[in-house]
Design a protein around this motif. Structure first.
Motif, PDB file in Angstrom:
ATOM      1  N   HIS A  54       0.839  -1.206   0.000  1.00 25.71           N
ATOM      2  CA  HIS A  54       0.000   0.000   0.000  1.00 25.71           C
ATOM      3  C   HIS A  54       0.873   1.255   0.000  1.00 25.71           C
ATOM      4  CE1 HIS A  54      -3.388  -2.614   1.046  1.00 25.71           C
ATOM      5  NE2 HIS A  54      -2.617  -3.119   2.003  1.00 25.71           N
ATOM      6  N   CYS A  56      -0.408   4.730   1.037  1.00 25.51           N
ATOM      7  CA  CYS A  56      -1.518   5.572   1.499  1.00 25.51           C
ATOM      8  C   CYS A  56      -1.053   7.021   1.625  1.00 25.51           C
ATOM      9  CB  CYS A  56      -2.043   5.052   2.831  1.00 25.51           C
ATOM     10  SG  CYS A  56      -2.546   3.311   2.721  1.00 25.51           S
ATOM     11  N   ASP A  74      -6.799   5.613   0.891  1.00 28.83           N
ATOM     12  CA  ASP A  74      -6.500   4.390   1.638  1.00 28.83           C
ATOM     13  C   ASP A  74      -5.672   3.408   0.797  1.00 28.83           C
ATOM     14  OD1 ASP A  74      -8.021   5.036   4.017  1.00 28.83           O
ATOM     15  OD2 ASP A  74      -9.829   4.686   2.833  1.00 28.83           O
ATOM     16  N   ASP A  75      -5.651   3.598  -0.499  1.00 31.04           N
ATOM     17  CA  ASP A  75      -4.871   2.774  -1.432  1.00 31.04           C
ATOM     18  C   ASP A  75      -4.966   1.272  -1.136  1.00 31.04           C
ATOM     19  OD1 ASP A  75      -3.211   2.574  -3.729  1.00 31.04           O
ATOM     20  OD2 ASP A  75      -1.486   2.202  -2.438  1.00 31.04           O
ATOM     21  N   GLY A  83      -5.955   6.681   4.969  1.00 27.87           N
ATOM     22  CA  GLY A  83      -5.907   8.062   4.485  1.00 27.87           C
ATOM     23  C   GLY A  83      -6.562   9.060   5.424  1.00 27.87           C
TER      24      GLY A  83
END
Length: 211
Positions: A54, A56, A74-75, A83
């Protein structure tokens, strides 16, 4: 937009690393004066760490005479666990023109929603401790011209009294552009009159942001 605010120092990247249950959280904070700059920084870190699970992010960009631009991602983490907590910490810092990216390498142990919120919040908080910030202020600008013989002494006196000289033009004489707080022109005029036996003339040069 306020008359002054803090933002990260220019051309600097601040970093911290946090490990929780074998997951590594690498957090980077930098200055971003536009949404495009913020997104470019996020993209650069995705390129730098392509194997991470991730990337973020959150950013706050000041906009003159309007509300700041605030975005977060938030990826791929569960909604609201990365996020948004990152953005909340940035808001609490009081900084503007700031972007934070947390790169996560998954350690094989799930942290749960509460654990993720804590991890991403803590990661940004720790990185903020490394950030060197500067103050950007709305200032009135004035120009004053002096002989070359007097300019060095007057510049030293002005800086010694806390005045900010934001421009210097050399010609037959030396012209300084001096930034002061709104409404402080009379004080500047009095200071220059004392330093030059009344010989300096202060000319309005507009209003601008300085740091």
């Amino acid at each position: 937009m306020e008359l002054s605010y803090r933002r990260p120092a220019a051309n600097e990247e601040f970093f911290s690393e946090l490990e929780i249950k074998r997951s590594k959280f690498l957090t980077f904070i930098a200055r971003a004066t536009t949404e495009q700059e913020a997104r470019e920084f996020i993209g650069e870190l995705k390129h730098r760490y392509p194997d991470a699970r991730h990337h973020c992010s959150a950013f706050i960009v000041a906009v003159e005479d309007a509300n700041a631009i605030e975005r977060s991602s938030d990826d791929g983490e569960p909604a609201g666990t990365a996020g948004t907590p990152m953005l909340d910490v940035l808001r609490g810092s009081g900084l503007f023109d700031v972007v934070a990216v947390t790169v996560r390498y998954f350690g094989g142990i799930k942290l749960g929603a509460g654990g993720l919120v804590h991890a991403y919040s803590e990661s940004v908080s720790r990185c903020l401790e490394q950030v060197v910030s500067v103050v950007r202020s709305r200032r009135e600008l004035y120009r004053a011209t002096f002989s070359h013989a007097d300019a060095g002494r007057i510049e030293a006196e002005l800086r010694g009294r806390g005045y900010l000289i934001v421009g210097t033009d050399y010609g037959a004489r030396v012209t300084y552009t001096i930034a002061v707080a709104p409404g402080a022109k009379p004080e500047l005029e009095a200071t220059l009159a004392a330093l030059t036996s009344g010989g300096a003339r202060v000319v309005d040069a507009g209003i601008d942001w300085v740091e």
